[in-house]
Scaffold this motif. Sequence first.
Motif, PDB file in Angstrom:
ATOM      1  N   ARG A  17      -9.834 -10.497  30.514  1.00 21.75           N
ATOM      2  CA  ARG A  17      -8.692 -10.460  29.587  1.00 21.75           C
ATOM      3  C   ARG A  17      -8.783  -9.252  28.646  1.00 21.75           C
ATOM      4  O   ARG A  17      -9.694  -9.189  27.816  1.00 21.75           O
ATOM      5  CB  ARG A  17      -8.727 -11.739  28.754  1.00 21.75           C
ATOM      6  N   TYR A  22     -11.246  -7.256  23.881  1.00 23.87           N
ATOM      7  CA  TYR A  22     -12.194  -8.376  23.798  1.00 23.87           C
ATOM      8  C   TYR A  22     -13.555  -8.090  24.434  1.00 23.87           C
ATOM      9  O   TYR A  22     -14.447  -8.937  24.375  1.00 23.87           O
ATOM     10  CB  TYR A  22     -11.562  -9.626  24.431  1.00 23.87           C
ATOM     11  N   ASN A  73     -13.400 -20.672  17.525  1.00 20.65           N
ATOM     12  CA  ASN A  73     -12.463 -19.577  17.782  1.00 20.65           C
ATOM     13  C   ASN A  73     -11.217 -20.238  18.346  1.00 20.65           C
ATOM     14  O   ASN A  73     -11.165 -20.594  19.530  1.00 20.65           O
ATOM     15  CB  ASN A  73     -13.038 -18.555  18.769  1.00 20.65           C
ATOM     16  N   GLY A  75      -8.404 -18.977  18.859  1.00 18.81           N
ATOM     17  CA  GLY A  75      -7.489 -18.070  19.557  1.00 18.81           C
ATOM     18  C   GLY A  75      -6.158 -18.006  18.823  1.00 18.81           C
ATOM     19  O   GLY A  75      -6.110 -18.027  17.585  1.00 18.81           O
ATOM     20  N   ALA A  76      -5.079 -17.970  19.582  1.00 13.12           N
ATOM     21  CA  ALA A  76      -3.751 -17.824  18.980  1.00 13.12           C
ATOM     22  C   ALA A  76      -3.379 -19.001  18.069  1.00 13.12           C
ATOM     23  O   ALA A  76      -2.592 -18.830  17.124  1.00 13.12           O
ATOM     24  CB  ALA A  76      -2.703 -17.655  20.076  1.00 13.12           C
ATOM     25  N   HIS A  79      -3.209 -18.726  14.244  1.00 12.62           N
ATOM     26  CA  HIS A  79      -2.130 -18.096  13.495  1.00 12.62           C
ATOM     27  C   HIS A  79      -0.895 -18.978  13.308  1.00 12.62           C
ATOM     28  O   HIS A  79       0.015 -18.603  12.583  1.00 12.62           O
ATOM     29  CB  HIS A  79      -1.720 -16.788  14.192  1.00 12.62           C
ATOM     30  N   HIS A  99     -13.676 -14.707  15.287  1.00 11.98           N
ATOM     31  CA  HIS A  99     -12.755 -13.965  16.156  1.00 11.98           C
ATOM     32  C   HIS A  99     -13.491 -12.761  16.712  1.00 11.98           C
ATOM     33  O   HIS A  99     -14.149 -12.038  15.953  1.00 11.98           O
ATOM     34  CB  HIS A  99     -11.503 -13.525  15.394  1.00 11.98           C
ATOM     35  N   ILE A 100     -13.366 -12.571  18.003  1.00  7.87           N
ATOM     36  CA  ILE A 100     -14.061 -11.476  18.682  1.00  7.87           C
ATOM     37  C   ILE A 100     -13.511 -10.135  18.206  1.00  7.87           C
ATOM     38  O   ILE A 100     -14.264  -9.206  17.906  1.00  7.87           O
ATOM     39  CB  ILE A 100     -13.887 -11.649  20.209  1.00  7.87           C
ATOM     40  N   SER A 101     -12.196 -10.036  18.157  1.00  8.92           N
ATOM     41  CA  SER A 101     -11.552  -8.782  17.740  1.00  8.92           C
ATOM     42  C   SER A 101     -11.366  -8.783  16.220  1.00  8.92           C
ATOM     43  O   SER A 101     -11.409  -9.835  15.583  1.00  8.92           O
ATOM     44  CB  SER A 101     -10.196  -8.647  18.427  1.00  8.92           C
ATOM     45  N   ARG A 110      -1.308 -11.532  13.389  1.00 13.25           N
ATOM     46  CA  ARG A 110      -2.701 -12.007  13.511  1.00 13.25           C
ATOM     47  C   ARG A 110      -3.445 -11.968  12.178  1.00 13.25           C
ATOM     48  O   ARG A 110      -4.614 -12.349  12.094  1.00 13.25           O
ATOM     49  CB  ARG A 110      -3.476 -11.160  14.531  1.00 13.25           C
TER      50      ARG A 110
END
Length: 143
Positions: A17, A22, A73, A75-76, A79, A99-101, A110
């Motif tokens: 991904r 990521y 985590n 993810g989306a 948010h 969060h990885i990023s 985000r």
Amino acid sequence: MKVLVLNGPNLGRLGSREPVIYGSTTYAQLVELCQETGRELGLEVEVRQTDHEGEMLGWLHEAADSTTPVVLNAGAWTHYSIAVRDAAAQLTAPLVEVHISNVHQREEFRHHSFISAIAAGVIVGLGVDGYDLALRWVAKNAG
Ligand code: DQA
């Protein structure tokens, strides 16, 4: 001490991904990394991932009922999901948001997290190392 590492949608696709964002570590490698850190720290680490919000809510309820610390985590969901936040808010043991990023360097949508206000702390932008750091903090400060 048991620790749950819970991952939300699309994180099972780590490795393939958007690797520029990521990284190239696969989800299987992430699981191994967390378990390795757990072994080193004497933690019983269980890593899970789901694309289904209701399943995540169930896991958070399980953590709330068993006073288990959580590395999350979302993810989306981070948010926009007040349901995930409300489930996470029921925990009595600490929750660390990962969060990885670096979400703050990315799109505006985000920048806000519904989780951060109820988390003990937040680690963003350090790649999968964020999970390792979160587990180290949990080992030192929870239980
Ligand atoms: C993420 C950041 C989120 O904005 C995104 O929706 C994810 C992954 C991260 O780990 O960087 O799925 O949580």
